[in-house]
Motif scaffolding. Structure first.
Motif, short mmCIF file in Angstrom:
data_model
loop_
_atom_site.label_atom_id
_atom_site.label_comp_id
_atom_site.label_asym_id
_atom_site.label_seq_id
_atom_site.Cartn_x
_atom_site.Cartn_y
_atom_site.Cartn_z
N LEU A 330 0.84 -1.20 0.00
CA LEU A 330 0.00 0.00 0.00
C LEU A 330 0.87 1.25 0.00
CD1 LEU A 330 -2.74 -1.16 2.53
CD2 LEU A 330 -3.09 -0.68 0.10
N LEU A 331 1.97 1.22 0.73
CA LEU A 331 2.90 2.35 0.73
C LEU A 331 3.48 2.57 -0.67
CD1 LEU A 331 4.90 1.83 4.05
CD2 LEU A 331 3.18 3.58 3.60
N GLN A 332 3.81 1.49 -1.33
CA GLN A 332 4.38 1.61 -2.68
C GLN A 332 3.36 2.15 -3.67
OE1 GLN A 332 7.60 1.40 -3.38
NE2 GLN A 332 7.92 0.96 -1.19
N ILE A 333 2.11 1.76 -3.52
CA ILE A 333 1.07 2.28 -4.40
C ILE A 333 0.92 3.78 -4.21
CG2 ILE A 333 -1.43 2.24 -4.90
CD1 ILE A 333 -1.37 -0.75 -4.20
N ARG A 334 0.94 4.23 -2.94
CA ARG A 334 0.88 5.67 -2.67
C ARG A 334 2.06 6.38 -3.33
NH1 ARG A 334 -1.38 8.41 1.32
NH2 ARG A 334 -0.78 10.07 -0.13
N LYS A 335 3.23 5.76 -3.28
CA LYS A 335 4.43 6.35 -3.88
C LYS A 335 4.30 6.43 -5.40
CE LYS A 335 8.74 7.83 -3.25
NZ LYS A 335 9.09 9.01 -2.44
N GLN A 336 3.70 5.41 -6.01
CA GLN A 336 3.51 5.39 -7.46
C GLN A 336 2.55 6.50 -7.89
OE1 GLN A 336 2.18 1.41 -8.36
NE2 GLN A 336 4.10 0.49 -7.61
N ILE A 337 1.53 6.73 -7.08
CA ILE A 337 0.54 7.77 -7.39
C ILE A 337 1.15 9.16 -7.24
CG2 ILE A 337 -1.65 8.81 -6.64
CD1 ILE A 337 -2.50 5.96 -5.77
N ASN A 338 1.96 9.33 -6.18
CA ASN A 338 2.57 10.63 -5.88
C ASN A 338 4.03 10.41 -5.51
OD1 ASN A 338 3.35 13.14 -4.97
ND2 ASN A 338 1.93 13.19 -3.23
N SER A 339 4.92 10.78 -6.41
CA SER A 339 6.35 10.52 -6.19
C SER A 339 6.90 11.26 -4.97
CB SER A 339 7.15 10.92 -7.44
OG SER A 339 7.00 12.32 -7.70
N GLU A 340 6.21 12.31 -4.52
CA GLU A 340 6.65 13.06 -3.36
C GLU A 340 6.15 12.47 -2.04
OE1 GLU A 340 5.60 17.14 -3.86
OE2 GLU A 340 6.86 17.40 -5.65
N PHE A 341 5.36 11.42 -2.13
CA PHE A 341 4.84 10.78 -0.91
C PHE A 341 5.99 10.17 -0.11
CE2 PHE A 341 3.32 6.86 1.22
CZ PHE A 341 2.45 7.45 2.13
N ASP A 342 6.05 10.48 1.19
CA ASP A 342 7.12 9.98 2.06
C ASP A 342 6.62 8.72 2.77
OD1 ASP A 342 9.16 9.50 3.83
OD2 ASP A 342 8.84 11.32 5.03
N ILE A 343 7.16 7.57 2.40
CA ILE A 343 6.70 6.32 3.00
C ILE A 343 7.09 6.22 4.47
CG2 ILE A 343 6.70 5.09 0.80
CD1 ILE A 343 9.30 3.73 1.66
N ASN A 344 8.04 7.07 4.90
CA ASN A 344 8.47 7.08 6.30
C ASN A 344 7.88 8.26 7.06
OD1 ASN A 344 10.21 4.75 6.12
ND2 ASN A 344 11.60 6.03 4.92
N ASN A 345 6.71 8.71 6.64
CA ASN A 345 6.07 9.84 7.32
C ASN A 345 5.70 9.46 8.76
OD1 ASN A 345 3.06 9.05 7.51
ND2 ASN A 345 3.51 8.68 5.35
N GLY A 346 5.35 10.46 9.55
CA GLY A 346 5.15 10.26 10.98
C GLY A 346 3.81 9.68 11.39
N LEU A 347 2.91 9.46 10.45
CA LEU A 347 1.61 8.89 10.80
C LEU A 347 1.78 7.43 11.24
CD1 LEU A 347 -1.04 10.54 10.62
CD2 LEU A 347 -1.64 9.14 8.64
N MET A 348 0.99 6.99 12.20
CA MET A 348 1.10 5.60 12.65
C MET A 348 0.73 4.63 11.53
SD MET A 348 2.31 5.40 15.73
CE MET A 348 1.82 3.95 16.65
N ILE A 349 -0.36 4.91 10.81
CA ILE A 349 -0.72 4.11 9.63
C ILE A 349 -0.31 4.95 8.43
CG2 ILE A 349 -2.56 2.89 8.42
CD1 ILE A 349 -1.91 1.78 11.23
N GLN A 350 0.90 4.73 7.96
CA GLN A 350 1.55 5.69 7.06
C GLN A 350 0.88 5.80 5.70
OE1 GLN A 350 4.70 3.26 8.25
NE2 GLN A 350 6.13 4.93 8.64
N TYR A 351 0.24 4.74 5.21
CA TYR A 351 -0.41 4.85 3.91
C TYR A 351 -1.64 5.75 3.94
CZ TYR A 351 -3.34 0.98 5.73
OH TYR A 351 -4.18 0.17 6.49
N ARG A 352 -2.09 6.14 5.14
CA ARG A 352 -3.24 7.05 5.24
C ARG A 352 -2.82 8.52 5.36
NH1 ARG A 352 -8.39 5.56 5.38
NH2 ARG A 352 -8.88 3.34 5.48
N ARG A 353 -1.56 8.83 5.23
CA ARG A 353 -1.11 10.22 5.26
C ARG A 353 -1.69 10.96 4.05
NH1 ARG A 353 0.52 14.02 8.57
NH2 ARG A 353 2.13 12.71 9.50
#
Length: 353
Positions: A330-353
Motif C-alpha cells: 500500500l505504501l508503494q502504491i501511494r508512492k507510485q501515485i505521488n512521487s513526493e509521498f514519504d513512505i516514512n512519514n510520521g503517521l502511525m498508519i503511514q499509507y493514510r497520510r
C-alpha cells in the motif's frame, strides 16, 4: 480451558453492552450506541473485540474501513478487498480486569492475526484512553507513540474545582455570573439549539468536513440518553453556548461544543465547563475529561488547561500491522501515485497520510 476470541458486530447490541459493562472500569466510548453513532457518520462497520484466556480478559472497539475508499488511492484499489481498523472518534484501547500476561497477549496476537488474515484486515490504529492509562496494557500487541497531553478536571470536590483553575479563568467565571449568564442541563433530545451553534462554530473555524455531522447523527444520540446530556449557557433566555457531555458513574467527557460568536464577551464557555464540573461532582463522578487540542499547545489546549493546573494526562496512540507485505504494498502504491509521498512519514498508519 481454551482461549476464547469473540468478535461482536452491529447485530449484537445487547451482548456487546453486557460484555463492556462486565468490566468495572468501562466507559462511554466502549458502548455499542457510541460506536454505532459513528457508523452512521460514515466511519465504517463496528466491532467489539473480546479475548479471554482463563481469568485474563480484555476487550476493545474498532471500526472497519475499506482502504480503497481512501481518496488518496485514486481508484487504484478494488473496493471490498482490503480493510483496516481504527478506534471510534474519541478514545479507546483495551479494557481489562487485571494485568495481561505476555503469554495471553501472544496467544491473542496469534488468533487475531489469523482472523485478520482471513478477513483481509491489514492494520489497526488505536487512540488509547488518557484517563484509563491503558496504552501499556498490551505491549505485545500495540506499538505505541505519545502524541500530546489532554486535560481533566478533578470533580471529587467542588472547592477543588475552583482552586485548581488558574486565576484568569476564575475571573472569567465570575464575569459570566455577573453578566447574568446561567448554565442549565437538558436531556440529549433537546438538541436543536445546540446544532445551530455547533454548525456556526465549525463554519467560523473552517473545520474539516469530518467534523460536520448531519441530522441523523444528532437524532440517534437519544439512544445514549442514560449517559448523555447537553449543557447550555443561557443569557437573557437564549442559549449562547452548548456542549454535549457523555458520562457514567466514574467519568464525564466533553464531546462536542458550539457557541454564538456574538456573546463570547460574556465568557459563557468558561462558566459552562465550570458548572458541568460541579454537576459531575454532585453526581459522584470523579473526573471531567476535556480532551486536548488539535495539536500540542494550540489555543484550544490553552483554553482547556486553564481549568486544572494539575490536570495533564498523556494521549497515546498505537498500531498493529497484521499483514506487513500488504502494508508495504500500500505504501508503494501511494508512492507510485505521488512521487513526493514519504513512505516514512510520521503517521502511525503511514499509507493514510
Amino acid at each position: 480451558m481454551a482461549a476464547i476470541l469473540k468478535i461482536y458486530d452491529k447485530h449484537d447490541a445487547v451482548a456487546w453492552n453486557d460484555c463492556v459493562k462486565s468490566f468495572e472500569n468501562w466507559d462511554i466510548y466502549y458502548l455499542y450506541e457510541y460506536a454505532y453513532s459513528f457508523m452512521l457518520h460514515g466511519d465504517g462497520d463496528i466491532f467489539l473485540i473480546y479475548f479471554e484466556n482463563g481469568e485474563e480478559r480484555f476487550c476493545y472497539v474498532v471500526m472497519q474501513q475499506d482502504i480503497a475508499a481512501f481518496n488518496k488511492f485514486e481508484g487504484k484499489l478494488e473496493k471490498g478487498k482490503l480493510f483496516d481498523w481504527e478506534t471510534p472518534y474519541g478514545y479507546g484501547g483495551p479494557l481489562a480486569d487485571m494485568t495481561i500476561s505476555t503469554e495471553t497477549q501472544r496467544l491473542f496476537m496469534k488468533e487475531i492475526s489469523s482472523y485478520c488474515k482471513e478477513s483481509n484486515v491489514v492494520s489497526q490504529f488505536v487512540r488509547f484512553h488518557p484517563l484509563l492509562g491503558n496504552h501499556a496494557t498490551l505491549p505485545e500487541v500495540f506499538e505505541t507513540q505519545y502524541l500530546r497531553d489532554t486535560i481533566y478536571i478533578d470533580t471529587l470536590d467542588k472547592e477543588l474545582i475552583m482552586s485548581n483553575m488558574d486565576s484568569k479563568n476564575r475571573n472569567m467565571v465570575r464575569k459570566a455570573k455577573k453578566s447574568n449568564v446561567v448554565v442549565v442541563r437538558k436531556d440529549i433530545n433537546e438538541i436543536d439549539d445546540f446544532i445551530s451553534m455547533y454548525n456556526e462554530t465549525m463554519k467560523k473555524n473552517e473545520a474539516e468536513e469530518y467534523y460536520i455531522f448531519d441530522r441523523k447523527y444528532f437524532d440517534y444520540l437519544t439512544a445514549l440518553k442514560e449517559n448523555a446530556g447537553i449543557f447550555y449557557a443561557v443569557y437573557d433566555g437564549q442559549p449562547i453556548s452548548g456542549a454535549i457531555m457523555y458520562y457514567n458513574a466514574n467519568y464525564m467527557h466533553y464531546h462536542l461544543a458550539g457557541s454564538n460568536t456574538e456573546y463570547r464577551k460574556y465568557a459563557p464557555n468558561n462558566l459552562l465547563l465550570y458548572e458541568a464540573a460541579r454537576w459531575a461532582c454532585e453526581h459522584g463522578i470523579k473526573k471531567l475529561h476535556l480532551g486536548g487540542g488539535m495539536s500540542p499547545d494550540d489555543s484550544l489546549f490553552g483554553f482547556k488547561k486553564q481549568f486544572n493546573l494539575h490536570g495533564r494526562c498523556p494521549f497515546v496512540v498505537g498500531r498493529t500491522i497484521f499483514n506487513l507485505e500488504g502494508y508495504n504494498k500500500l505504501l508503494q502504491i501511494r508512492k507510485q501515485i505521488n512521487s513526493e509521498f514519504d513512505i516514512n512519514n510520521g503517521l502511525m498508519i503511514q499509507y493514510r497520510r
